[in-house]
Design a protein around this motif. Structure first.
Motif, PDB file in Angstrom:
ATOM      1  N   ALA A  94      29.037  30.367   9.469  1.00  0.00           N
ATOM      2  CA  ALA A  94      28.871  30.305   7.946  1.00  0.00           C
ATOM      3  C   ALA A  94      27.516  29.163   7.745  1.00  0.00           C
ATOM      4  CB  ALA A  94      29.861  29.163   7.284  1.00  0.00           C
ATOM      5  N   LEU A  95      27.482  27.983   8.521  1.00  0.00           N
ATOM      6  CA  LEU A  95      26.359  26.739   8.198  1.00  0.00           C
ATOM      7  C   LEU A  95      24.681  27.142   8.791  1.00  0.00           C
ATOM      8  CD1 LEU A  95      28.014  23.809   9.555  1.00  0.00           C
ATOM      9  CD2 LEU A  95      27.616  24.652   7.496  1.00  0.00           C
ATOM     10  N   TYR A  96      24.985  28.229   9.558  1.00  0.00           N
ATOM     11  CA  TYR A  96      22.911  28.001  10.619  1.00  0.00           C
ATOM     12  C   TYR A  96      23.435  29.279  10.590  1.00  0.00           C
ATOM     13  CZ  TYR A  96      23.807  23.472  12.397  1.00  0.00           C
ATOM     14  OH  TYR A  96      23.874  22.282  11.922  1.00  0.00           O
ATOM     15  N   GLY A  97      24.432  30.878   9.799  1.00  0.00           N
ATOM     16  CA  GLY A  97      23.796  32.334   9.826  1.00  0.00           C
ATOM     17  C   GLY A  97      23.479  32.794  11.021  1.00  0.00           C
ATOM     18  N   LYS A  98      23.728  32.329  12.179  1.00  0.00           N
ATOM     19  CA  LYS A  98      24.383  32.957  13.327  1.00  0.00           C
ATOM     20  C   LYS A  98      25.198  32.391  13.795  1.00  0.00           C
ATOM     21  CE  LYS A  98      20.983  29.237  15.177  1.00  0.00           C
ATOM     22  NZ  LYS A  98      19.565  29.487  16.080  1.00  0.00           N
ATOM     23  N   PRO A  99      25.627  33.269  15.005  1.00  0.00           N
ATOM     24  CA  PRO A  99      26.936  33.175  15.728  1.00  0.00           C
ATOM     25  C   PRO A  99      27.013  32.043  17.231  1.00  0.00           C
ATOM     26  CG  PRO A  99      26.513  35.304  17.217  1.00  0.00           C
ATOM     27  CD  PRO A  99      25.614  34.890  15.190  1.00  0.00           C
TER      28      PRO A  99
END
Length: 531
Positions: free
Chosen positions: A178-183
């Motif tokens: 959610a914070l960085y847009g990647k898993p």
């Protein structure tokens, strides 16, 4: 399948030897939604809080035990659970008993906000005192152990083992995405991987841990304890001690379970939410003065760098100096050095511990400055022991034999902030704040989006004014109206405030300061517990 607290006790202790130490949970402020959630959790889990404590026999050896229950609100730790844990640690210390702790938790209890987050200081302080008194502290991490629990009392064991396949880490994968847009990279936050990286001592089933714990207690006590397997060398340990070539994958994300159980009530008013959220936004302004700006107004500055053991981290600043004539060691976050995912890592925390050692050896006060978007969230940080370093910083600060001042200068997110918080006096700028997660991350856990960040910022009582009312902060240094618009005047004002606190603290006996500091964090969050 998760191992419940009762199942752990049945497998760890001798049959029918467990005696509970638990009293009814202390009463905490609760919204109607939260009270309803607590009642439902008690029915579902069959216990009245997220932790069981007591004593029993481990192969005939009397031990104290703390066992978390994930089935109660995802094993989250709030004020009542923390009070139960600390009471058990203190009782174990008083009785001179070894202590075995088995956490399993999604982390801080979101309904109680920042006051629950800072309970980790209280718990870590009690554990540090137990260890300082010469008593063993053994940790067995169960699936899952995350967040502030792993970054405090879950990482302070004399020995630390985990159950096979356990998910163990600093931050849940969904919050990272959610914070960085990647898993988050796969396979990092597993017991087996952390064992290979040297973060924990091994991966064991409970019956094998029972045998290893008995052997460890025999060594710690200096007395040969009765054990039919005592003569068996550790090199001949069962295969369960070794990680498999293919690490077991957890079948669930603890944050999913947490989100199902943890729902916060709405803030009391929309205007309150807006005011707190405005402080968050103001604290993020690029023009806001940071630690380096404060040091421009400090005399006899001597910049230092690194851990002294081959590591350095440019997100932190270490120096010697005088605040209006008051000598001290200074360590804190450098807001200019934090970009994107480049935030405070394990090396910075080891540098923080160097600052503590310097202060203690030189008999100088220590000034700590908090201004961070959070500790590093990365594969490398997890594998290099980020959470244990946070835990060690907290424990060191609670027990440090020298005056300490902590300054909440701007953003105060997560374990990276909590690691520098415990102090004799805590100052905050008007728009400084402290939270277990950035509000966007808390929103991702609770609502599965980031749209409710402003509401959660108010509900979790993260602002300087709330922290003052809750006893986390002692004094607010004003901004007129925003430090970014008056950087020089604000820096001078903050330096003067720090100098005033240092002078007052240096006039008091160190033994008195240490006792008061421990008492301060012992009562934090309890009724009438504000300082």
């Amino acid at each position: 399948m998760r191992t419940s607290a009762r199942e752990l006790l049945e497998q760890l202790l001798d049959p029918n030897s467990f005696v509970s130490w638990d009293r009814p949970p202390v009463t905490v402020a609760a919204s109607p939604q939260y009270r309803d959630a607590l009642q439902k959790a008690a029915v579902a889990a069959g216990i009245d809080e997220s932790v069981l404590t007591g004593e029993g026999l481990l192969r005939g050896q009397r031990v104290a035990v703390i066992a978390c229950e994930f089935g109660f609100l995802a094993g989250s730790i709030g004020v009542a659970a923390a009070e139960r844990i600390v009471s058990a640690v203190e009782r174990a210390t008083e009785l001179g008993l070894p202590l075995v702790a088995s956490p399993t938790s999604g982390g801080t209890r979101m309904q109680e906000g920042t006051v629950a987050f800072v309970q980790m200081v209280k718990i870590a302080g009690a554990v540090a005192a137990h260890k300082s008194a010469g008593h063993p502290y053994l940790v067995y991490l169960r699936n899952p152990t995350m967040g502030g629990v792993f970054a405090s009392w879950g990482s302070l064991g004399h020995i630390t083992f985990a159950e096979p396949g356990a998910l163990i880490g600093f931050l849940g994968p969904r919050v990272y995405e959610a914070l960085y847009g990647k898993p988050f990279p796969e396979g990092v936050q597993t017991a087996e991987n952390l064992y290979r990286r040297g973060v924990i001592d091994g991966v064991l089933t409970i019956p094998v841990f029972r045998r290893i714990a008995h052997r460890a207690l025999s060594v710690f006590s200096g007395v040969e304890l009765p054990d039919s397997t005592a003569a068996r060398p550790v090199s001949e340990r069962p295969a369960a001690l070794e990680p498999s070539s293919t690490p077991l994958r957890p079948t669930h994300d603890p944050n999913d379970a947490a989100a199902e159980r943890i729902r916060l009530g709405e803030p009391e008013s929309r205007s309150e939410g807006n005011a707190v959220w405005q402080s968050v936004l103001i604290s993020r302004r690029p023009q806001r003065p940071g630690l380096r700006d404060l040091l421009r107004h400090v005399t006899q500055r001597v910049p230092l760098s690194g851990t002294g053991q081959g590591e350095s981290d440019r997100t932190a600043v270490l120096a010697l100096g005088r605040f209006r004539g008051q000598p001290c060691v200074v360590f804190g976050h450098d807001r200019r050095g934090q970009q994107g995912e480049n935030t405070m890592g394990p090396a910075a925390l080891r540098e923080a511990r160097r600052s503590m050692a310097l202060a203690q050896e030189l008999r100088l006060p220590l000034v700590l400055v908090i201004d961070t978007v959070g500790a590093a969230l990365s594969k490398e940080a997890e594998e290099r022991g980020l959470a244990p370093e946070i835990a060690r910083c907290i424990a060191d600060l609670v027990t440090l034999d020298t005056p300490t001042v902590s300054v909440l200068l701007g953003q105060g997110t997560g374990g990276g902030a909590l690691a520098l918080l415990p102090a004799d006096r805590v100052l905050a700028a008007t728009h400084g704040w402290l939270a277990p997660l950035p509000p966007e991350g808390a929103s991702a856990i609770v609502f599965r989006d980031t749209d409710h960040a402003a509401e959660l910022a108010a509900a979790q009582r993260i602002s300087a004014a709330d922290l003052l009312a809750d006893g986390v902060v002692d004094r607010i240094v004003p901004e007129f109206p925003d430090a970014a618009d008056e950087p020089v005047d604000f820096a001078r004002r903050m330096v003067a405030a720090i100098a005033h606190e240092l002078a007052a603290l240096r006039a008091r006996p160190e033994s008195e300061l240490l006792a008061a500091r421990r008492a301060r964090y012992r009562r934090l969050g309890l009724p009438g517990g504000t300082s």
